[in-house]
Design an enzyme around this catalytic site. Structure first.
Site, short mmCIF file in Angstrom:
data_model
loop_
_atom_site.label_atom_id
_atom_site.label_comp_id
_atom_site.label_asym_id
_atom_site.label_seq_id
_atom_site.Cartn_x
_atom_site.Cartn_y
_atom_site.Cartn_z
N TRP A 147 0.87 -1.18 0.00
CA TRP A 147 0.00 0.00 0.00
C TRP A 147 0.90 1.23 0.00
O TRP A 147 1.82 1.34 0.80
CB TRP A 147 -0.92 0.05 1.23
CG TRP A 147 -1.63 1.38 1.26
CD1 TRP A 147 -2.68 1.75 0.48
CD2 TRP A 147 -1.28 2.54 2.05
NE1 TRP A 147 -3.00 3.07 0.73
CE2 TRP A 147 -2.18 3.57 1.68
CE3 TRP A 147 -0.31 2.79 3.01
CZ2 TRP A 147 -2.12 4.85 2.25
CZ3 TRP A 147 -0.25 4.06 3.58
CH2 TRP A 147 -1.15 5.07 3.20
N GLU A 173 -2.98 -2.88 -2.55
CA GLU A 173 -4.14 -2.30 -1.85
C GLU A 173 -4.50 -0.93 -2.42
O GLU A 173 -3.68 -0.02 -2.49
CB GLU A 173 -3.80 -2.16 -0.36
CG GLU A 173 -4.93 -1.56 0.46
CD GLU A 173 -4.62 -1.49 1.96
OE1 GLU A 173 -3.49 -1.86 2.36
OE2 GLU A 173 -5.50 -1.04 2.72
N LYS A 214 -7.02 2.64 -2.70
CA LYS A 214 -7.60 3.62 -1.77
C LYS A 214 -8.27 4.72 -2.56
O LYS A 214 -7.88 5.03 -3.69
CB LYS A 214 -6.48 4.20 -0.90
CG LYS A 214 -6.98 5.01 0.28
CD LYS A 214 -5.88 5.17 1.32
CE LYS A 214 -6.39 5.96 2.51
NZ LYS A 214 -5.49 5.92 3.64
N ASP A 221 -9.73 -2.60 1.36
CA ASP A 221 -9.82 -2.15 2.75
C ASP A 221 -11.21 -1.53 2.93
O ASP A 221 -11.61 -0.65 2.16
CB ASP A 221 -8.71 -1.13 3.01
CG ASP A 221 -8.67 -0.63 4.45
OD1 ASP A 221 -9.74 -0.25 4.96
OD2 ASP A 221 -7.59 -0.61 5.05
N HIS A 246 -11.69 2.24 2.70
CA HIS A 246 -11.07 2.97 1.60
C HIS A 246 -12.00 3.43 0.50
O HIS A 246 -11.57 3.74 -0.60
CB HIS A 246 -9.94 2.13 0.98
CG HIS A 246 -8.71 2.12 1.83
ND1 HIS A 246 -7.49 1.68 1.39
CD2 HIS A 246 -8.51 2.51 3.11
CE1 HIS A 246 -6.60 1.77 2.36
NE2 HIS A 246 -7.20 2.28 3.41
N HIS A 268 -8.86 -5.97 4.13
CA HIS A 268 -8.44 -5.23 5.31
C HIS A 268 -9.72 -4.82 6.01
O HIS A 268 -10.40 -3.89 5.59
CB HIS A 268 -7.60 -4.01 4.94
CG HIS A 268 -6.15 -4.30 4.91
ND1 HIS A 268 -5.17 -3.33 4.82
CD2 HIS A 268 -5.48 -5.49 5.02
CE1 HIS A 268 -3.99 -3.91 4.85
NE2 HIS A 268 -4.15 -5.20 4.95
N ASP A 306 -12.07 7.39 6.48
CA ASP A 306 -11.23 6.19 6.68
C ASP A 306 -10.58 6.25 8.07
O ASP A 306 -9.37 6.36 8.20
CB ASP A 306 -10.17 6.18 5.57
CG ASP A 306 -9.19 5.02 5.70
OD1 ASP A 306 -9.59 3.98 6.22
OD2 ASP A 306 -8.03 5.18 5.27
N ASP A 322 -10.47 4.11 10.55
CA ASP A 322 -9.86 2.89 11.11
C ASP A 322 -10.28 2.63 12.55
O ASP A 322 -9.44 2.28 13.39
CB ASP A 322 -8.34 2.96 10.98
CG ASP A 322 -7.89 2.91 9.54
OD1 ASP A 322 -8.04 1.86 8.91
OD2 ASP A 322 -7.39 3.94 9.02
N ASP A 367 -7.41 -4.33 9.93
CA ASP A 367 -6.64 -3.09 9.80
C ASP A 367 -7.39 -1.96 10.51
O ASP A 367 -8.24 -1.30 9.91
CB ASP A 367 -6.42 -2.76 8.32
CG ASP A 367 -5.54 -1.52 8.14
OD1 ASP A 367 -4.97 -1.05 9.14
OD2 ASP A 367 -5.42 -1.03 7.00
C1 RNT Z 1 -3.74 2.77 4.75
C2 RNT Z 1 -3.92 1.31 4.49
C3 RNT Z 1 -2.83 0.43 5.01
C4 RNT Z 1 -2.37 0.77 6.40
C5 RNT Z 1 -1.39 -0.18 7.00
C6 RNT Z 1 -0.74 0.38 8.20
O1 RNT Z 1 -4.83 3.50 4.48
O2 RNT Z 1 -5.15 0.89 4.97
O3 RNT Z 1 -3.24 -0.89 4.93
O4 RNT Z 1 -3.46 0.91 7.27
O5 RNT Z 1 -0.50 -0.58 6.05
ZN ZN Z 2 -5.52 -1.22 4.84
#
Ligand code: RNT
Ligand code: ZN
Length: 471
Positions: free
Chosen positions: A238, A279, A281, A312, A315, A339, A347, A349, A379
């Site tokens: 990523w 990955e 985004k 993810d 994302h 993720h 985003d 998390d 994640d």
């Molecule tokens: C970032 C991505 C990625 C990170 C990690 C730490 O937006 O989601 O996966 O969260 O690599």
């Molecule tokens: Zn991620």
């Protein structure tokens, strides 16, 4: 205090089970008539006994099993299936993605960890210990997911482009001892070479090359994990590259990224040892208008190059869901890495909970029989709560959602759908929410030797008192 049912209590529970075997549907009706909410069943001698209300976990499971069986669902095989699903649990919840390089501590790359709850891990051994403590509260066998910034270099500064498997031997030995698989990620943030927000798609060939070398080094480290542990390491790329404001040229950075990724993946590695993932985004902090590695970019890249695609859950646009993408992208790519995250408004998390979307994701995996093609990674990162608890809540939530999906009467739902009975489909989906899921989950925890839902937090608190709270 935990009360155990006496012999006569378990005898009293018996007729209910026998009735259920006779006719599950009429039993449900009779139960509804016999037991009013908040009012326990009357004992044969008359009067109410507290033990009538408290069934042991086993009895509760037996009753739940009958209820699910009435819908054609086999709880035992659901639990069997659940126990074979590994989660790839991310190391970075334990220390707010700081790693051990000893830099400024700034994460960068558009990632933001908020909160200042005490007790974050400050060294590899603390991180390992904290994770072990979380793992003892998560049923099943799982994997650990590392980032390159977690290298152990004995205080020496090693360039990220020069990292070697030996810098991760501490992790690898630990994983072998604990029977854990390892997954890996190159780290394209928290570094001076990433300070202007571009890495693999940078316009400067020198900077691009530095990151290509870093990613290549990480793939070799991933392969060394896979070889040593006998289970392939998933190495996920990523990058944060993008613009805060409207770009004048969207095309060139994307063309540079294809070229750089091709260079990264040019060295053939045994897929028994290392598997590559990319990955995508939609946006990040500071890359609101343009992200080079968008969804369309990586879908095309993964499909044409045969890499794993990583989606993810945080994302995409807040109303755009990963659950709906799974069955589409798996037509074009062989494997998917998820993720699993919980975005709140953006985003963000947040720690994963059993949300509607989490349940939909799990249902899609189970309904589509995709489990052998999908790797489930977590994640999220939250520094405002106990970090061990964050791991436990998130991982258990993912497993609960999977179990709920495994307990779905899928054949019945499909039949209704095929027959055009959308009313029945909707009613049954809603009915599933009041099924005795908790008893099945508790039984699973008991089977796997971890505390039930009401008990694990005490252990985290005890660990906090003796370990994390003293840091
Ligand atoms: C970032 C991505 C990625 C990170 C990690 C730490 O937006 O989601 O996966 O969260 O690599
Ligand atoms: Zn991620």
């Amino acid at each position: 205090m935990r009360l155990r049912a006496t012999r006569s209590d378990s005898k009293r529970a018996e007729p209910r089970l026998r009735r259920a075997r006779e006719n599950p549907l009429s039993r449900l009706d009779r139960d509804r008539g016999a037991r009013q909410p908040g009012r326990p069943a009357e004992s044969p001698q008359g009067g109410w006994s507290i033990l009538d209300c408290i069934l042991s976990a086993q009895q509760a499971y037996a009753l739940a099993r009958e209820r699910y069986a009435g819908l054609g669902v086999d709880c035992d095989s659901a639990l069997q299936a659940l126990s074979s699903i590994p989660l790839s649990i991310h190391c970075w919840q334990g220390d707010d993605i700081r790693g051990f390089e000893g830099g400024t501590g700034e994460v960068g790359g558009g990632l933001a960890v908020t909160g200042n709850y005490p007790g974050q891990a400050r060294s590899p051994s603390e991180l390992r210990m904290d994770f072990e403590s979380a793992l003892s509260l998560i049923p099943g066998r799982h994997r650990f997911n590392l980032h390159a910034i977690y290298a152990e270099t004995d205080g020496r500064r090693i360039g990220r482009d020069e990292l070697q498997p030996e810098h991760f031997s501490g992790w690898c030995d630990w994983a072998r001892d604990r029977n854990l698989g390892l997954d890996f990620n190159p780290t394209f943030f928290a570094h001076p070479m990433a300070a202007d927000g571009f890495t693999l798609a940078h316009s400067d060939p020198g900077i691009r090359q530095f990151w290509v070398e870093h990613a290549k080094a990480c793939r070799r480290i991933g392969a060394s994990f896979g070889k040593a542990l006998g289970t392939p390491c998933l190495t996920n790329v990523w990058i944060p590259d993008g613009y805060k404001d409207l770009p004048a040229d969207r095309r060139t950075p994307r063309e540079r990224l294809v070229e750089a990724l091709d260079a990264v993946f040019s060295e053939p590695l045994d897929p028994q040892h290392n598997i590559d993932a990319v990955e995508c985004k939609l946006f990040g902090l500071g890359s609101e208008c343009y992200v080079v590695g968008s969804h369309e970019f990586y879908l095309g890249y993964a499909a044409s190059r045969g890499t794993v695609l990583c989606l993810d859950a945080g994302h995409f646009h807040p109303t755009e869901v990963v659950s709906d993408k799974i069955s589409s992208v798996l037509l074009w790519v062989d494997r998917l890495l998820l993720h699993v995250s919980r975005g709140v408004r953006w985003d963000s998390d947040h720690v994963v909970l059993v949300s509607d979307e989490l349940r939909e994701i799990a249902k899609e995996l189970v309904r589509g029989r995709y489990m052998s093609r999908v790797h489930i990674g977590l994640d999220f990162f939250d520094a405002s709560i106990n970090r061990v608890a964050a791991w436990v809540i998130g991982a258990r939530a993912m497993l609960k959602a999977l179990l709920m999906a495994l307990l779905e009467p899928s054949a019945g739902l499909r039949r209704m759908e095929q027959d055009g009975d959308f009313t029945g489909r909707l009613a049954l989906l809603e009915q599933m929410l009041t099924m005795p899921f908790g008893a099945v989950w508790d039984h699973y925890c008991e089977m796997r030797g971890v505390p039930q839902e009401s008990a694990w937090l005490d252990q985290v608190r005890a660990y906090e008192e003796s370990v994390t709270g003293r840091r």
